[in-house]
Scaffold this motif. Structure first.
Motif, PDB file in Angstrom:
ATOM      1  N   TYR A  23      -7.169  -2.325  -3.171  1.00  0.00           N
ATOM      2  CA  TYR A  23      -6.629  -0.978  -3.380  1.00  0.00           C
ATOM      3  C   TYR A  23      -5.879  -0.490  -2.146  1.00  0.00           C
ATOM      4  O   TYR A  23      -4.808   0.120  -2.256  1.00  0.00           O
ATOM      5  CB  TYR A  23      -7.737   0.012  -3.744  1.00  0.00           C
ATOM      6  CG  TYR A  23      -7.927   0.143  -5.237  1.00  0.00           C
ATOM      7  CD1 TYR A  23      -7.053   0.905  -6.003  1.00  0.00           C
ATOM      8  CD2 TYR A  23      -8.978  -0.501  -5.877  1.00  0.00           C
ATOM      9  CE1 TYR A  23      -7.225   1.025  -7.378  1.00  0.00           C
ATOM     10  CE2 TYR A  23      -9.155  -0.391  -7.242  1.00  0.00           C
ATOM     11  CZ  TYR A  23      -8.276   0.382  -7.992  1.00  0.00           C
ATOM     12  OH  TYR A  23      -8.429   0.490  -9.348  1.00  0.00           O
ATOM     13  N   GLU A  24      -6.427  -0.748  -0.980  1.00  0.00           N
ATOM     14  CA  GLU A  24      -5.771  -0.322   0.255  1.00  0.00           C
ATOM     15  C   GLU A  24      -4.397  -0.966   0.395  1.00  0.00           C
ATOM     16  O   GLU A  24      -3.408  -0.297   0.719  1.00  0.00           O
ATOM     17  CB  GLU A  24      -6.647  -0.671   1.456  1.00  0.00           C
ATOM     18  CG  GLU A  24      -6.123  -0.126   2.764  1.00  0.00           C
ATOM     19  CD  GLU A  24      -7.066  -0.401   3.923  1.00  0.00           C
ATOM     20  OE1 GLU A  24      -6.580  -0.882   4.960  1.00  0.00           O
ATOM     21  OE2 GLU A  24      -8.271  -0.129   3.793  1.00  0.00           O
ATOM     22  N   ALA A  25      -4.305  -2.260   0.131  1.00  0.00           N
ATOM     23  CA  ALA A  25      -3.029  -2.967   0.227  1.00  0.00           C
ATOM     24  C   ALA A  25      -2.035  -2.444  -0.816  1.00  0.00           C
ATOM     25  O   ALA A  25      -0.854  -2.238  -0.511  1.00  0.00           O
ATOM     26  CB  ALA A  25      -3.247  -4.468   0.057  1.00  0.00           C
ATOM     27  N   LEU A  26      -2.511  -2.223  -2.034  1.00  0.00           N
ATOM     28  CA  LEU A  26      -1.626  -1.738  -3.094  1.00  0.00           C
ATOM     29  C   LEU A  26      -1.113  -0.342  -2.772  1.00  0.00           C
ATOM     30  O   LEU A  26       0.092  -0.077  -2.887  1.00  0.00           O
ATOM     31  CB  LEU A  26      -2.348  -1.740  -4.442  1.00  0.00           C
ATOM     32  CG  LEU A  26      -1.537  -1.148  -5.601  1.00  0.00           C
ATOM     33  CD1 LEU A  26      -0.308  -1.990  -5.903  1.00  0.00           C
ATOM     34  CD2 LEU A  26      -2.407  -1.000  -6.841  1.00  0.00           C
ATOM     35  N   THR A  27      -2.003   0.564  -2.396  1.00  0.00           N
ATOM     36  CA  THR A  27      -1.561   1.931  -2.137  1.00  0.00           C
ATOM     37  C   THR A  27      -0.585   1.987  -0.956  1.00  0.00           C
ATOM     38  O   THR A  27       0.383   2.749  -0.999  1.00  0.00           O
ATOM     39  CB  THR A  27      -2.751   2.888  -1.899  1.00  0.00           C
ATOM     40  OG1 THR A  27      -3.549   2.402  -0.826  1.00  0.00           O
ATOM     41  CG2 THR A  27      -3.595   3.029  -3.143  1.00  0.00           C
ATOM     42  N   LYS A  28      -0.800   1.152   0.036  1.00  0.00           N
ATOM     43  CA  LYS A  28       0.137   1.102   1.166  1.00  0.00           C
ATOM     44  C   LYS A  28       1.510   0.634   0.691  1.00  0.00           C
ATOM     45  O   LYS A  28       2.534   1.244   1.022  1.00  0.00           O
ATOM     46  CB  LYS A  28      -0.398   0.172   2.252  1.00  0.00           C
ATOM     47  CG  LYS A  28       0.502   0.075   3.463  1.00  0.00           C
ATOM     48  CD  LYS A  28      -0.054  -0.859   4.515  1.00  0.00           C
ATOM     49  CE  LYS A  28       0.928  -0.940   5.672  1.00  0.00           C
ATOM     50  NZ  LYS A  28       0.570  -1.979   6.618  1.00  0.00           N
ATOM     51  N   ASP A  29       1.548  -0.426  -0.100  1.00  0.00           N
ATOM     52  CA  ASP A  29       2.808  -0.959  -0.605  1.00  0.00           C
ATOM     53  C   ASP A  29       3.534   0.056  -1.488  1.00  0.00           C
ATOM     54  O   ASP A  29       4.733   0.283  -1.328  1.00  0.00           O
ATOM     55  CB  ASP A  29       2.563  -2.260  -1.382  1.00  0.00           C
ATOM     56  CG  ASP A  29       3.848  -2.871  -1.899  1.00  0.00           C
ATOM     57  OD1 ASP A  29       4.753  -3.158  -1.068  1.00  0.00           O
ATOM     58  OD2 ASP A  29       3.971  -3.060  -3.130  1.00  0.00           O
TER      59      ASP A  29
END
Length: 109
Positions: A23-29
């Motif tokens: 989730y952290e990687a997706l929201t950052k992207d």
């Protein structure tokens, strides 16, 4: 166009470190691309209440709406050019692999 993605997780699936990292990687992207306008996790169904007005009286029922094998765990507000882009974006949400993501265009006036 704006879209609301309602994230539903199957009952019994407990989030772990890998899920949080995904989730952290997706929201950052998505934020970097200007797609993610907002979003948050929500408290478990046991913390919710359903409110109705029946014959002029407010009726509150503890818990989530109806019996379901999954529960709402969060939401994203997205800005996408097309319905296809919105569907492709929500397909990247980690819970899409084991739960259901409901996506709807926002009705703007």
């Amino acid at each position: 166009m704006k879209y609301l993605a309602l994230i539903h997780r199957n009952a019994g699936i407990e989030p772990d470190g890998d899920l949080y990292q995904a989730y952290e990687a997706l929201t950052k992207d998505l934020a970097e691309k200007g797609i993610l306008l907002g979003g948050n996790p929500v408290q478990p169904p046991s913390k919710g209440v359903c409110v109705q007005v029946v014959d002029g009286e407010v009726v509150s029922t503890p818990g989530a709406f109806g019996d379901s094998p999954h529960s709402l765990v969060g939401y994203f507000l997205l800005e996408c050019e097309t319905d296809e882009e919105a569907r492709a974006t929500v397909a990247r949400i980690p819970d899409a692999a084991t739960g259901t993501i409901e996506v709807r265009p926002i009705l703007e006036h």
